[in-house]
Design an enzyme around this catalytic site. Structure first.
Site, mmCIF file in Angstrom:
data_model
loop_
_atom_site.group_PDB
_atom_site.id
_atom_site.type_symbol
_atom_site.label_atom_id
_atom_site.label_comp_id
_atom_site.label_asym_id
_atom_site.label_seq_id
_atom_site.Cartn_x
_atom_site.Cartn_y
_atom_site.Cartn_z
ATOM 1 N N GLU A 298 -21.372 -1.064 22.220
ATOM 2 C CA GLU A 298 -20.622 -2.621 22.608
ATOM 3 C C GLU A 298 -19.236 -2.321 21.917
ATOM 4 O O GLU A 298 -18.379 -2.964 22.582
ATOM 5 C CB GLU A 298 -21.399 -3.843 22.202
ATOM 6 C CG GLU A 298 -22.689 -3.722 23.171
ATOM 7 C CD GLU A 298 -23.622 -2.971 22.280
ATOM 8 O OE1 GLU A 298 -23.646 -2.340 21.150
ATOM 9 O OE2 GLU A 298 -24.806 -2.998 23.182
ATOM 10 N N HIS B 288 -3.918 3.265 -4.100
ATOM 11 C CA HIS B 288 -3.933 2.661 -2.739
ATOM 12 C C HIS B 288 -3.366 1.541 -2.365
ATOM 13 O O HIS B 288 -2.583 1.152 -1.418
ATOM 14 C CB HIS B 288 -5.638 2.378 -2.602
ATOM 15 C CG HIS B 288 -5.848 1.891 -1.394
ATOM 16 N ND1 HIS B 288 -6.026 2.402 -0.075
ATOM 17 C CD2 HIS B 288 -6.131 0.351 -1.315
ATOM 18 C CE1 HIS B 288 -5.977 1.270 1.054
ATOM 19 N NE2 HIS B 288 -6.522 0.189 0.240
ATOM 20 N N HIS C 150 0.894 -1.366 0.098
ATOM 21 C CA HIS C 150 -0.070 0.063 0.035
ATOM 22 C C HIS C 150 0.998 1.451 -0.021
ATOM 23 O O HIS C 150 1.300 1.844 1.156
ATOM 24 C CB HIS C 150 -0.906 0.184 1.355
ATOM 25 C CG HIS C 150 -1.969 -0.983 1.087
ATOM 26 N ND1 HIS C 150 -1.948 -2.375 1.757
ATOM 27 C CD2 HIS C 150 -3.337 -1.045 0.731
ATOM 28 C CE1 HIS C 150 -3.059 -2.913 1.136
ATOM 29 N NE2 HIS C 150 -3.724 -2.342 0.958
ATOM 30 N N PHE D 130 -24.537 -9.441 22.780
ATOM 31 C CA PHE D 130 -24.254 -8.243 22.189
ATOM 32 C C PHE D 130 -22.808 -8.212 22.028
ATOM 33 O O PHE D 130 -22.027 -7.232 21.320
ATOM 34 C CB PHE D 130 -24.900 -6.990 23.101
ATOM 35 C CG PHE D 130 -26.121 -6.975 22.703
ATOM 36 C CD1 PHE D 130 -26.806 -7.241 21.565
ATOM 37 C CD2 PHE D 130 -27.054 -6.757 23.972
ATOM 38 C CE1 PHE D 130 -28.266 -7.417 21.498
ATOM 39 C CE2 PHE D 130 -28.368 -6.602 23.730
ATOM 40 C CZ PHE D 130 -29.022 -6.923 22.629
#
Lengths: 708, 708
Positions: free
Chosen positions: A442, A284, A47, A470
């Site tokens: 969360e 990129h 990258h 969760f």
């Protein structure tokens, strides 16, 4: 840089030095950018674009503004740097090399994308390596980690600093790209950091307006500065982020001096600057190609036939940084010495925290026995852990807005909040507080907790809490904690269908399969208070491992056979029998079901069953084959049946059949839900009996797992 | 309400009617609030506070503003209502009852929190039940679902509507609480909806400033209105959300009339209004207690000894809604009839879409054979599916910013964007487009796709795409799709360590264990192009199931033995052998490894191995015992070894040993990563040979899974 002898937070401005060295900037920037191009070109991948675009930001940070010690990378009061856009890791690796980090040799720098197994330049920064504060890569995580790092500083400063003795005063710098500002976890953390008024946190936005798919306006046309201001952040713009080192330094210094808010520096950059794909998505994630790299060198007056060139001018530009760092460290050591002389108790405690040690007697704080009445294991968790949390300040305990449910509040707990906060529900804040209301966030809770844990090894042991279901929202952060060997403990309540009326959206049928498979994570389901004590002990002793302690909403019978030290072995025998026809495996909230079925098997069918408690698969796997065989006794031909209202995946390693659930749950009161899914003693007993009959008749075979 | 004969989007204002009926508002509001109190009190649980606080919003919506037909709940052009704060479900259930939904009888309404197994009032709204558009509960999901529903309308309208014939013109209304605005998935969706300028979407904020932990200012002190404006939304404030029905109706009508932005209505309410815990967190998730409920009744002039009272005034207040709905439906039917007469082809296509049918020949669009050269299965995915995506407009194909990597672009694809959009990378938008750049928002991508799928059964079949590892970010939404029986297909690329340099943060060691355990989800790893065809066929035929098609980044050999119809059976024999010593199980990107090992076992050790391909555990589980035994032949005493660079959890059901990974990955080029973890033919062959020897010597036992 002049560093005051007492405070490390009020260094003089670096701007005179910037002006003094500014003649070299152009050359160093070009050198850096060509080096990045070469490093990607050598193996034809990586990258390059972002790292090249951020070059001037890097010079501003590492050369001028950040306080760190390359030769003492673990200097406790160093500024923390987080590369949330972790794919631009060459940016960081290259500055680590240039500024003198010893491990990052030139050879190592060139290992990027090589097949060198011990490379220090993996595709994303990894915490194990010198100069890297957190592992990043999954986007948005780093922002939240940085919030945690800044909170760690605030908490230590509030606890330990004394007038004239700011022993903890570091700043946290976080680089983000366009993506980190789109990811939910980043947005949650940004909102929370604004609420906390973390003025020791700066997010630097590499605003190149490019992501993989093209220009950012394909997907995002919001007014980011207005959004950040609405979230309670200072905003500073830098228009020329490619060349204006002085402007960036000014912005960074302004950010460090911020009084009451975190700062967002919006720096306009150009991805892949000076390459043929400059300003394009193509810059990129791919090397530019040899012809383009050569062209870039020619344009900048470099020799296109030379690669990986770091000129003397460039070396010299950075050369005094190790010495500057050692001087910084020495001044701090002297400060801590004077501090410890003046405040010997605090000083000793500070040293203990820096060593990541708990007081040696911590285990004595856990009750040696528990009430015999049925108790929800979420309540047991509080009985076990809250005395520890109260007594030992290493623990920062957070919740994603489930304080009334998770039972993690100790008497006299103080909230971690900005000291000026006065809430409408009459809570006054204090950065020395250690209870964190994370809001309904969360994912950020767990990612921020990783940042707290990463501040220094075991200086903080963060606790998170929410319903088990969760932790699917938080899973990417839980994973990053485990991957980084961070001791983070997740108190997950309301596990199993026994949680009841909230229904299938809240009943975690399949989630344990994830966490039992996740490396370096202990997923522990204790069966009663005694086992909950064992679960916490295991979690607290796992200094380089994350743990989920998974507890029930509803009251569980307290069993006389359970043993806290059994939990440490992952599984152990609750009821042995010499000539058993079957082994029943009980787990967590349903452990007593196994005992009930064993009794009814005996009473109604004369079948002898042995019972084992199996709170943690990973801890069991760590035992010897001998121990494992002694517990399971499957090698002696005794079939095993596991009872757990979860998907059975993975239990096939230990059992021949399971009373499990292979569909989503159902909204019913807890007892009715158990009944609906066949978790009644009578029904389960019949199923086990039938299974044994089918085995005997040859209709079922051991080795072919059967869902009963 | 006057409904225009042609357009359904320009109804006259309801305000005259509001004023006409306004004398009843106070009584109806009190009746509603007391009913909620009673419904929670009867079983001593539930969530009364929010529903009570939102009463006036409900009247504004169901009595005055929303267009729907209680007696024809599936009326295609109905407004969609999403209760993102799903725990307040009594709010919706009660209005469904009052407005005349037939299934929601008074008895059913009273089933809330009962142990009635067939209750229509589960703890959170469930899509299976009349009048419920999406299942909600996990916070923030509903916001994203609503964005998807609004996008569905935009796409259908752009495709089918003609001047004077707005056959699709519905509005989407979404209730949120404080929590949904904190959750990352909600924030991602909000940012994206603003970008898309979805003026047919309204989010109504039940701004009671209370969550479980207390007042919201404990955790969130941002300027939400400014934040929403920065995200490209209109903002309307309603100061008195408890009583000002007219003000709410005005705001809702203004929102429906919005020209170019979605609208956020910030309604100040009071949680648990008139109870002793009004305005407090205690009002959120517990019944008020009988004395308090009695007190509330007395205060309002109701008889404290009567429960569940719905007065005649209240019944009458809502009584004309079914007729209004049928009239709306009838006008729409006439409109569609006229439309179909004028545009017969479009009309037929519209009917086909409404029936959720694909053109009968869809399977013919899949190539019957593929190039023999090594092909990455992510590329195979494109070869298989892009012709279908191009030809059939039911498919909306999205990506979380990985267009260049996931290969899901078909020639001539048009982006779904607001028609005014002109991006800097020269893309012009069109709501008729079907390719969605979601940005780096994996979680919202999948939750929004659930909304697209929920618009009407199979009218849309959404495809999402990203790296497999990032489906951990999206997991809560993937789960909600599976739970709701939505046909959503997730094209997950870069699975396994073969993805290489990006390293452990991107290598999905344990993630398959989650998705193999998740109910109603097919996790399929095809081994080459032929199997990728099989994977897509399985996914497309699963009309009530979600699927993840998990493909490789790197090129895979194309195998002559693979069969697309084998994938439908989950596993099948690739190479049979009568007197085999071992069965090798190959999977996905590493399928060819099993063949290589089999050959080398034969060549070097004379060991005969049979080989099976095992792309999908769940599909295999759906086969007969006879078929399963025929494939595995473990009942004949042949041990099985699975080869997959994932955590082995769950394979123990099918294999006796595994060449698996029980730690996190490592950043290395793909081939080097395979080598590092022992996935070389020579090494694997030796491991299998050793295992067979150990079995023979009795050192290992079948039934005790061995990690090789």
């Amino acid at each position: 840089m002049a560093i005051g002898p007492v405070s490390q937070s009020n260094g003089a401005s670096a701007l005179p030095l910037v002006r003094q060295l500014s003649n070299d900037h152009d050359h160093v920037l070009k050198t850096f950018r060509l080096l990045i191009s070469d490093l990607c070109q050598q193996f034809g991948g990586g990258h390059p674009g972002g790292a090249i675009g951020m070059a001037a930001i890097g010079i501003a940070l590492w050369r001028y503004v950040m306080r760190y010690a390359p030769h003492s990378p673990d200097y406790f009061n160093r500024d923390r740097f987080v590369l949330s856009n972790g794919h631009t890791c060459l940016f960081q690796y290259t500055f680590l090399h240039l500024t003198g980090y010893k491990a990052m040799t030139f050879e190592q720098l060139k290992s990027y994308h090589s097949d060198r197994v011990d490379a220090l330049c993996p595709g994303h920064p990894e915490i194990e390596h010198e100069g890297i504060e957190v592992t990043t890569g999954p986007l948005g995580q780093g922002v939240a980690n940085a919030v945690g790092l800044a909170m760690a500083t605030k908490n230590l400063a509030a606890k330990f600093n004394r007038p004239g003795y700011e022993v903890v005063s570091n700043h946290t710098w976080c680089m983000v790209g366009d993506a980190c500002l789109q990811e939910g976890v980043g947005l949650e953390a940004i909102s929370f950091a604004g609420h906390l008024k973390l003025n020791n946190l700066t997010v630097i936005y590499d605003n190149n307006q490019i992501t993989c798919d093209g220009s950012v306006d394909l997907t995002n046309t919001e007014d980011i500065n207005a959004k950040m201001r609405a979230c309670g952040w200072n905003v500073i713009d830098v228009e020329d982020g490619c060349y204006d080192v002085e402007g960036i330094v000014q912005a960074l210094e302004k950010a460090r001096a911020a009084q009451d808010k975190p700062t967002f520096i919006n720096v306009r950059t150009v991805i892949g600057l000076d390459s043929k794909v400059e300003g394009m998505a193509a810059a990129h994630g791919a090397a530019f190609g040899a012809p383009d790299v050569a062209e870039m060198k020619k344009k900048h007056g470099f020799n296109p036939d030379e690669h990986f060139v770091i000129s003397d001018v460039t070396r010299k530009f950075f050369q005094d940084l190790p010495a500057r760092g050692e001087s910084l460290l020495q001044q701090w050591n002297e400060l801590v010495e004077q501090y410890s002389a003046k405040y010997p108790e605090l000083g000793a405690e500070f040293q203990q925290r820096m060593r990541g040690e708990l007081p040696p007697n911590w285990k004595d704080l856990i009750p040696s026995s528990f009430p015999e009445k049925p108790t929800a294991s979420r309540a047991s968790s509080g009985l076990v852990f809250n005395p520890i949390a109260k007594a030992i300040e290493s623990f920062m305990v957070g919740t994603a807005d489930l304080s009334p449910s998770v039972n993690m509040i100790w008497p006299g707990k103080v909230d971690f909040q900005h000291p000026d906060l006065r809430t409408t529900c009459n809570i006054n804040g204090n950065y020395a507080g250690r209870y964190i209301h994370f809001g309904v966030r969360e994912h950020a809770m767990c990612a921020i907790s990783n940042g707290l844990a990463a501040f220094a090894p075991n200086t903080f042991i963060p606790i998170t809490s929410s319903f088990f279901m969760f932790y699917l929202y938080a899973a990417p952060a839980v994973r990053m904690g485990a991957l980084q060997h961070l001791q983070v403990i997740h108190a997950a309540t309301h596990d199993s269908i026994g949680m009841g009326e909230d229904g299938p959206t809240h009943q975690p049928i399949e989630l344990a399969a994830l966490y039992r498979a996740m490396p370096n994570l202990l997923y522990i389901r204790p069966g009663d208070s005694e086992e909950t004590a064992g679960a916490w002990i295991a979690a607290l002793e796992a200094k380089k491992t994350s743990t989920i302690i998974s507890t029930s909403r509803h009251a569980l019978p307290q069993l006389k056979q359970t043993r806290r030290d059994g939990v440490a072995q992952g599984a152990y025998v609750l009821e042995e029998a010499d000539h058993a026809a079957v082994t029943l495996i009980g787990v967590g909230a349903e452990l007593s079901f196994a005992l009930d079925v064993a009794q009814q098997l005996k009473e109604t069918k004369g079948v002898v069953a042995r019972v084992i408690s199996f709170p943690c698969q990973r801890l069991f796997e760590q035992q010897s084959l001998e121990y494992k065989r002694g517990v399971l006794r499957r090698h002696q031909g005794i079939p095993a049946v596991v009872i757990e209202p979860y998907a059975p995946n993975g239990w096939e390693r230990y059992a021949d059949a399971g009373i499990s659930i292979r569909r989503f749950g159902h909204s019913l009161p807890g007892k009715a839900a158990y009944k609906f899914f066949g978790y009644e003693t009578r029904v389960m007993t019949a199923k086990v009996g039938d299974y044994l009959d089918r085995l005997e008749r040859g209709e079922a075979q051991r080795g072919e797992f059967v869902d009963l």
